[in-house]
Design a protein around this motif. Structure first.
Motif, PDB file in Angstrom:
ATOM      1  N   HIS A  10       0.839  -1.201   0.000  1.00 44.66           N
ATOM      2  CA  HIS A  10       0.000   0.000   0.000  1.00 44.66           C
ATOM      3  C   HIS A  10       0.877   1.256   0.000  1.00 44.66           C
ATOM      4  O   HIS A  10       0.587   2.228  -0.714  1.00 44.66           O
ATOM      5  CB  HIS A  10      -0.927   0.003   1.219  1.00 44.66           C
ATOM      6  N   ILE A  11       1.945   1.215   0.775  1.00 46.27           N
ATOM      7  CA  ILE A  11       2.887   2.337   0.769  1.00 46.27           C
ATOM      8  C   ILE A  11       3.531   2.464  -0.609  1.00 46.27           C
ATOM      9  O   ILE A  11       3.679   3.567  -1.145  1.00 46.27           O
ATOM     10  CB  ILE A  11       3.962   2.153   1.853  1.00 46.27           C
ATOM     11  N   ASP A  12       3.915   1.331  -1.203  1.00 44.61           N
ATOM     12  CA  ASP A  12       4.458   1.349  -2.565  1.00 44.61           C
ATOM     13  C   ASP A  12       3.469   2.004  -3.530  1.00 44.61           C
ATOM     14  O   ASP A  12       3.866   2.762  -4.426  1.00 44.61           O
ATOM     15  CB  ASP A  12       4.758  -0.070  -3.041  1.00 44.61           C
ATOM     16  N   GLY A  13       2.184   1.675  -3.350  1.00 38.49           N
ATOM     17  CA  GLY A  13       1.166   2.253  -4.223  1.00 38.49           C
ATOM     18  C   GLY A  13       1.118   3.768  -4.117  1.00 38.49           C
ATOM     19  O   GLY A  13       1.032   4.475  -5.133  1.00 38.49           O
ATOM     20  N   LEU A  14       1.190   4.282  -2.899  1.00 39.21           N
ATOM     21  CA  LEU A  14       1.197   5.728  -2.705  1.00 39.21           C
ATOM     22  C   LEU A  14       2.437   6.368  -3.325  1.00 39.21           C
ATOM     23  O   LEU A  14       2.355   7.425  -3.968  1.00 39.21           O
ATOM     24  CB  LEU A  14       1.130   6.048  -1.216  1.00 39.21           C
ATOM     25  N   VAL A  15       3.587   5.743  -3.123  1.00 36.19           N
ATOM     26  CA  VAL A  15       4.831   6.293  -3.670  1.00 36.19           C
ATOM     27  C   VAL A  15       4.798   6.265  -5.196  1.00 36.19           C
ATOM     28  O   VAL A  15       5.177   7.248  -5.865  1.00 36.19           O
ATOM     29  CB  VAL A  15       6.050   5.510  -3.138  1.00 36.19           C
ATOM     30  N   ALA A  29      11.754   8.626  -3.801  1.00 37.85           N
ATOM     31  CA  ALA A  29      10.793   7.555  -3.529  1.00 37.85           C
ATOM     32  C   ALA A  29      11.055   6.851  -2.208  1.00 37.85           C
ATOM     33  O   ALA A  29      10.142   6.651  -1.398  1.00 37.85           O
ATOM     34  CB  ALA A  29      10.795   6.547  -4.685  1.00 37.85           C
ATOM     35  N   ASN A  30      12.294   6.463  -1.962  1.00 38.74           N
ATOM     36  CA  ASN A  30      12.585   5.693  -0.741  1.00 38.74           C
ATOM     37  C   ASN A  30      12.374   6.525   0.522  1.00 38.74           C
ATOM     38  O   ASN A  30      11.810   6.043   1.509  1.00 38.74           O
ATOM     39  CB  ASN A  30      14.009   5.143  -0.788  1.00 38.74           C
ATOM     40  N   ASP A  31      12.802   7.766   0.504  1.00 40.32           N
ATOM     41  CA  ASP A  31      12.609   8.619   1.678  1.00 40.32           C
ATOM     42  C   ASP A  31      11.122   8.865   1.931  1.00 40.32           C
ATOM     43  O   ASP A  31      10.666   8.863   3.086  1.00 40.32           O
ATOM     44  CB  ASP A  31      13.323   9.961   1.476  1.00 40.32           C
ATOM     45  N   THR A  32      10.370   9.068   0.856  1.00 42.12           N
ATOM     46  CA  THR A  32       8.929   9.302   1.011  1.00 42.12           C
ATOM     47  C   THR A  32       8.242   8.071   1.570  1.00 42.12           C
ATOM     48  O   THR A  32       7.423   8.152   2.496  1.00 42.12           O
ATOM     49  CB  THR A  32       8.304   9.679  -0.337  1.00 42.12           C
ATOM     50  N   GLY A  33       8.554   6.907   1.013  1.00 38.12           N
ATOM     51  CA  GLY A  33       7.943   5.670   1.496  1.00 38.12           C
ATOM     52  C   GLY A  33       8.291   5.398   2.950  1.00 38.12           C
ATOM     53  O   GLY A  33       7.430   4.954   3.733  1.00 38.12           O
ATOM     54  N   ARG A  34       9.531   5.663   3.339  1.00 33.26           N
ATOM     55  CA  ARG A  34       9.941   5.451   4.730  1.00 33.26           C
ATOM     56  C   ARG A  34       9.156   6.371   5.673  1.00 33.26           C
ATOM     57  O   ARG A  34       8.716   5.971   6.747  1.00 33.26           O
ATOM     58  CB  ARG A  34      11.439   5.673   4.868  1.00 33.26           C
ATOM     59  N   MET A  35       8.966   7.615   5.247  1.00 31.84           N
ATOM     60  CA  MET A  35       8.222   8.580   6.050  1.00 31.84           C
ATOM     61  C   MET A  35       6.771   8.144   6.221  1.00 31.84           C
ATOM     62  O   MET A  35       6.212   8.174   7.329  1.00 31.84           O
ATOM     63  CB  MET A  35       8.303   9.958   5.387  1.00 31.84           C
ATOM     64  N   PRO A  53      13.087   4.159  12.681  1.00 33.10           N
ATOM     65  CA  PRO A  53      12.196   3.995  11.527  1.00 33.10           C
ATOM     66  C   PRO A  53      12.426   2.652  10.840  1.00 33.10           C
ATOM     67  O   PRO A  53      13.525   2.084  10.899  1.00 33.10           O
ATOM     68  CB  PRO A  53      12.586   5.156  10.610  1.00 33.10           C
ATOM     69  N   PRO A  54      11.401   2.119  10.177  1.00 28.86           N
ATOM     70  CA  PRO A  54      11.562   0.845   9.471  1.00 28.86           C
ATOM     71  C   PRO A  54      12.417   1.001   8.225  1.00 28.86           C
ATOM     72  O   PRO A  54      12.547   2.098   7.672  1.00 28.86           O
ATOM     73  CB  PRO A  54      10.125   0.479   9.108  1.00 28.86           C
ATOM     74  N   ARG A  55      12.988  -0.079   7.781  1.00 35.73           N
ATOM     75  CA  ARG A  55      13.684  -0.065   6.490  1.00 35.73           C
ATOM     76  C   ARG A  55      12.643  -0.066   5.380  1.00 35.73           C
ATOM     77  O   ARG A  55      11.567  -0.638   5.512  1.00 35.73           O
ATOM     78  CB  ARG A  55      14.585  -1.294   6.367  1.00 35.73           C
TER      79      ARG A  55
END
Length: 263
Positions: A10-15, A29-35, A53-55
């Protein structure tokens, strides 16, 4: 609706949606998804305040998403995350707002209008099939409807003229017809044509079903719209309203018969 933990997909979908709509660049992308993931995990109690924070590493999808599906992804994330401490001032909330605004900007105006279904007001885009086809909390990017040809088809919203059903004191003789269960109807067309603009006031509902008017033998009669090929007869019920537009609609101010009886 209960809160649950969203999947990484779901996070991937948002990113992916953010990249697609140019809200972020690929290198963000990675920083946004982590946030987004951190805000959500802390909200549902998966991460404690003192935990790191999670990886996160984004998975890029193989196709573009339908813009209505993107709005569904955002709505789900916000609902499942908004109870967390600090949500109101969080970067995640602001990022979701930017993504939603960009998605709405790409919708036709008709899709952003508010409609009423069964007494509940909703934006039109939430009534489209693609909204229903998007899972509430995706488990895979493949579950997100794709953009297709980009065309967004808006169904015609039937609005019509609300009128009362008049019956005998003991009720109608409709043999289970709509006058046995409803006290009003909404006239949505006259002889197959939509009612005039001035009469498009309200949408039909379970409590006020849609009715069509037909001019027969020198007068109008009303019939249920949702079963146009069925044969109906008079039930002893009539249609009328004190609204002055009634006379403008049918040419006089008298009640007209409702044919809603079948045998």
């Amino acid at each position: 609706m209960s809160v649950f933990q969203l999947s990484k997909a779901h996070i991937d979908g948002l990113v992916n949606a953010g990249i697609q709509l140019s809200v972020i660049d690929v290198d963000e992308a990675n920083d946004t998804g982590r946030m987004l993931l951190e805000q959500h995990y802390r909200s549902v109690g998966f991460l404690l305040d003192d935990e790191p924070p999670p990886r996160y590493a984004v998975k890029i999808g193989p196709f573009l998403f339908h813009v209505v599906a993107i709005l569904n992804l955002v709505a789900c994330y916000e609902y499942q995350t908004c109870e967390g401490r600090g949500w109101d001032t969080s970067p995640a909330r602001e990022w979701c707002r930017r993504l939603r605004d960009e998605a709405l900007r790409r919708l036709p105006e008709a899709a952003k209008q508010v409609t009423r279904i069964a007494g509940i007001e909703r934006p039109v885009y939430k009534t489209l099939s693609v909204w229903e086809d998007t899972p509430w909390g995706i488990a895979s990017l493949d579950e997100v409807p794709d953009a297709g040809d980009g065309e967004i088809v808006i169904p015609v919203i039937r609005r019509g003229f609300p009128v009362d059903i008049l019956t005998e004191p003991g009720g109608s003789f409709s043999n289970g017809g709509l006058s046995s269960r409803a006290r009003s109807v909404v006239i949505v067309d006259i002889d197959g044509e939509r009612v005039p603009e001035f009469a498009r006031i309200r949408e039909p509902s379970d409590d006020a079903p849609a009715v069509s008017l037909r001019f027969e033998y020198g007068r109008y009669v009303g019939r249920p719209t949702d079963d146009p090929d069925r044969w109906f007869m008079a039930s002893g019920a009539f249609l009328h309203t004190g609204d002055s537009r009634w006379g403008e609609l049918i040419g006089h101010s008298l009640p007209i018969p409702l044919h809603d009886r079948t045998e």
